[in-house]
Write a protein that holds these residues in place. Structure first.
Motif, PDB file in Angstrom:
ATOM      1  N   ASP A  57     -57.622 -44.964 -66.009  1.00  0.00           N
ATOM      2  CA  ASP A  57     -56.478 -44.795 -66.909  1.00  0.00           C
ATOM      3  C   ASP A  57     -55.149 -45.267 -66.319  1.00  0.00           C
ATOM      4  OD1 ASP A  57     -55.305 -42.708 -65.352  1.00  0.00           O
ATOM      5  OD2 ASP A  57     -56.553 -41.234 -66.353  1.00  0.00           O
ATOM      6  N   ILE A  58     -54.124 -45.249 -67.176  1.00  0.00           N
ATOM      7  CA  ILE A  58     -52.789 -45.728 -66.835  1.00  0.00           C
ATOM      8  C   ILE A  58     -52.206 -44.991 -65.618  1.00  0.00           C
ATOM      9  CG2 ILE A  58     -51.657 -44.191 -68.487  1.00  0.00           C
ATOM     10  CD1 ILE A  58     -49.618 -46.390 -69.055  1.00  0.00           C
ATOM     11  N   GLY A  59     -52.480 -43.697 -65.510  1.00  0.00           N
ATOM     12  CA  GLY A  59     -51.970 -42.908 -64.391  1.00  0.00           C
ATOM     13  C   GLY A  59     -52.549 -43.335 -63.049  1.00  0.00           C
ATOM     14  N   TYR A  60     -53.745 -43.873 -63.068  1.00  0.00           N
ATOM     15  CA  TYR A  60     -54.359 -44.377 -61.844  1.00  0.00           C
ATOM     16  C   TYR A  60     -53.662 -45.662 -61.397  1.00  0.00           C
ATOM     17  CZ  TYR A  60     -57.735 -46.432 -58.645  1.00  0.00           C
ATOM     18  OH  TYR A  60     -58.329 -47.011 -57.551  1.00  0.00           O
ATOM     19  N   HIS A  61     -53.440 -46.551 -62.350  1.00  0.00           N
ATOM     20  CA  HIS A  61     -52.840 -47.849 -62.040  1.00  0.00           C
ATOM     21  C   HIS A  61     -51.325 -47.783 -61.840  1.00  0.00           C
ATOM     22  CE1 HIS A  61     -56.497 -50.206 -62.644  1.00  0.00           C
ATOM     23  NE2 HIS A  61     -56.779 -49.353 -63.610  1.00  0.00           N
ATOM     24  N   PHE A  62     -50.670 -46.820 -62.509  1.00  0.00           N
ATOM     25  CA  PHE A  62     -49.212 -46.658 -62.436  1.00  0.00           C
ATOM     26  C   PHE A  62     -48.898 -45.171 -62.262  1.00  0.00           C
ATOM     27  CE2 PHE A  62     -50.200 -50.421 -64.867  1.00  0.00           C
ATOM     28  CZ  PHE A  62     -49.375 -51.379 -64.300  1.00  0.00           C
ATOM     29  N   PRO A  63     -49.118 -44.624 -61.078  1.00  0.00           N
ATOM     30  CA  PRO A  63     -48.980 -43.181 -60.859  1.00  0.00           C
ATOM     31  C   PRO A  63     -47.556 -42.668 -61.064  1.00  0.00           C
ATOM     32  CG  PRO A  63     -49.446 -44.322 -58.788  1.00  0.00           C
ATOM     33  CD  PRO A  63     -49.512 -45.340 -59.866  1.00  0.00           C
ATOM     34  N   ASP A  64     -47.464 -41.473 -61.632  1.00  0.00           N
ATOM     35  CA  ASP A  64     -46.147 -40.865 -61.862  1.00  0.00           C
ATOM     36  C   ASP A  64     -45.583 -40.214 -60.599  1.00  0.00           C
ATOM     37  OD1 ASP A  64     -47.620 -38.533 -61.676  1.00  0.00           O
ATOM     38  OD2 ASP A  64     -47.197 -37.868 -63.722  1.00  0.00           O
ATOM     39  N   THR A  65     -46.259 -40.432 -59.498  1.00  0.00           N
ATOM     40  CA  THR A  65     -45.776 -39.937 -58.203  1.00  0.00           C
ATOM     41  C   THR A  65     -45.161 -41.057 -57.368  1.00  0.00           C
ATOM     42  OG1 THR A  65     -47.990 -40.258 -57.304  1.00  0.00           O
ATOM     43  CG2 THR A  65     -47.445 -38.045 -58.106  1.00  0.00           C
ATOM     44  N   SER A  66     -45.232 -42.279 -57.882  1.00  0.00           N
ATOM     45  CA  SER A  66     -44.754 -43.435 -57.123  1.00  0.00           C
ATOM     46  C   SER A  66     -43.306 -43.767 -57.472  1.00  0.00           C
ATOM     47  CB  SER A  66     -45.631 -44.654 -57.428  1.00  0.00           C
ATOM     48  OG  SER A  66     -45.052 -45.815 -56.869  1.00  0.00           O
ATOM     49  N   PRO A  67     -42.461 -43.935 -56.460  1.00  0.00           N
ATOM     50  CA  PRO A  67     -41.093 -44.371 -56.723  1.00  0.00           C
ATOM     51  C   PRO A  67     -41.041 -45.758 -57.381  1.00  0.00           C
ATOM     52  CG  PRO A  67     -41.358 -43.734 -54.411  1.00  0.00           C
ATOM     53  CD  PRO A  67     -42.706 -43.684 -55.046  1.00  0.00           C
ATOM     54  N   LYS A  68     -42.072 -46.579 -57.163  1.00  0.00           N
ATOM     55  CA  LYS A  68     -42.122 -47.918 -57.759  1.00  0.00           C
ATOM     56  C   LYS A  68     -42.224 -47.870 -59.280  1.00  0.00           C
ATOM     57  CE  LYS A  68     -44.284 -50.214 -53.833  1.00  0.00           C
ATOM     58  NZ  LYS A  68     -45.463 -50.914 -53.347  1.00  0.00           N
TER      59      LYS A  68
END
Length: 156
Positions: A57-68
């Motif tokens: 899922d999207i959270g795996y590819h774009f984690p909400d824990t990443s500053p990026k």
């Protein structure tokens, strides 16, 4: 060969945030509470595409824990996943999404949303269905948005 993917997303609406749906800013006193720009529609479409190609899922590819990914535009996320779909040899046939929100009323914005999503997905507007529904007070009154999406891919 065809592949089907389904996506879902939900966000709480809070004051002080912009409301963006399908890459279109919607005038409203509340917007999505999120790590990114909170475009619940594009998140749902992204998850549908990821599911159709057998990815996580999207959270795996774009984690909400990443500053990026802090405040990242959901259009950027979707375009990266569209590239991933293409790299696996698939093209998008069509999209069907249902937005569930009591407020604001979204019908006036659906044509602009369809136009923007068709450009992002590189498919005809005729192959993009966006529906806006209310819960008639059964679920959240004016403090949430929910979206369900289904995509069809074909091998090229």
């Amino acid at each position: 060969m065809y592949r089907v993917g389904q996506g879902f997303d939900i966000h709480k609406l809070v004051e002080g945030k912009r409301l963006i749906l399908g890459g279109v800013e919607i005038p409203n006193d509340k917007g999505s509470l999120a790590h990114s720009d909170g475009d619940v529609l594009l998140h749902s479409i992204t998850d549908a595409l990821l599911g159709a190609i057998g990815e996580r899922d999207i959270g795996y590819h774009f984690p909400d824990t990443s500053p990026k990914t802090k405040d990242i535009g959901s259009s950027i996320i979707l375009l990266k996943i569209v590239d991933m779909v293409k790299s696996k040899g698939y093209s998008i046939v069509n999209l069907d999404s249902t937005i569930i929100a009591n407020k604001p009323k979204l019908q006036p914005y659906v044509p602009k949303i369809r136009e923007n999503i068709s450009k992002l997905l590189e498919i005809s507007q005729d192959n993009v269905s966006i529906k806006a529904k209310t819960t008639e007070g059964f679920f959240f009154r004016d403090d949430g948005l929910m979206v369900f999406s289904v995509v069809l891919l074909t091998k090229f």
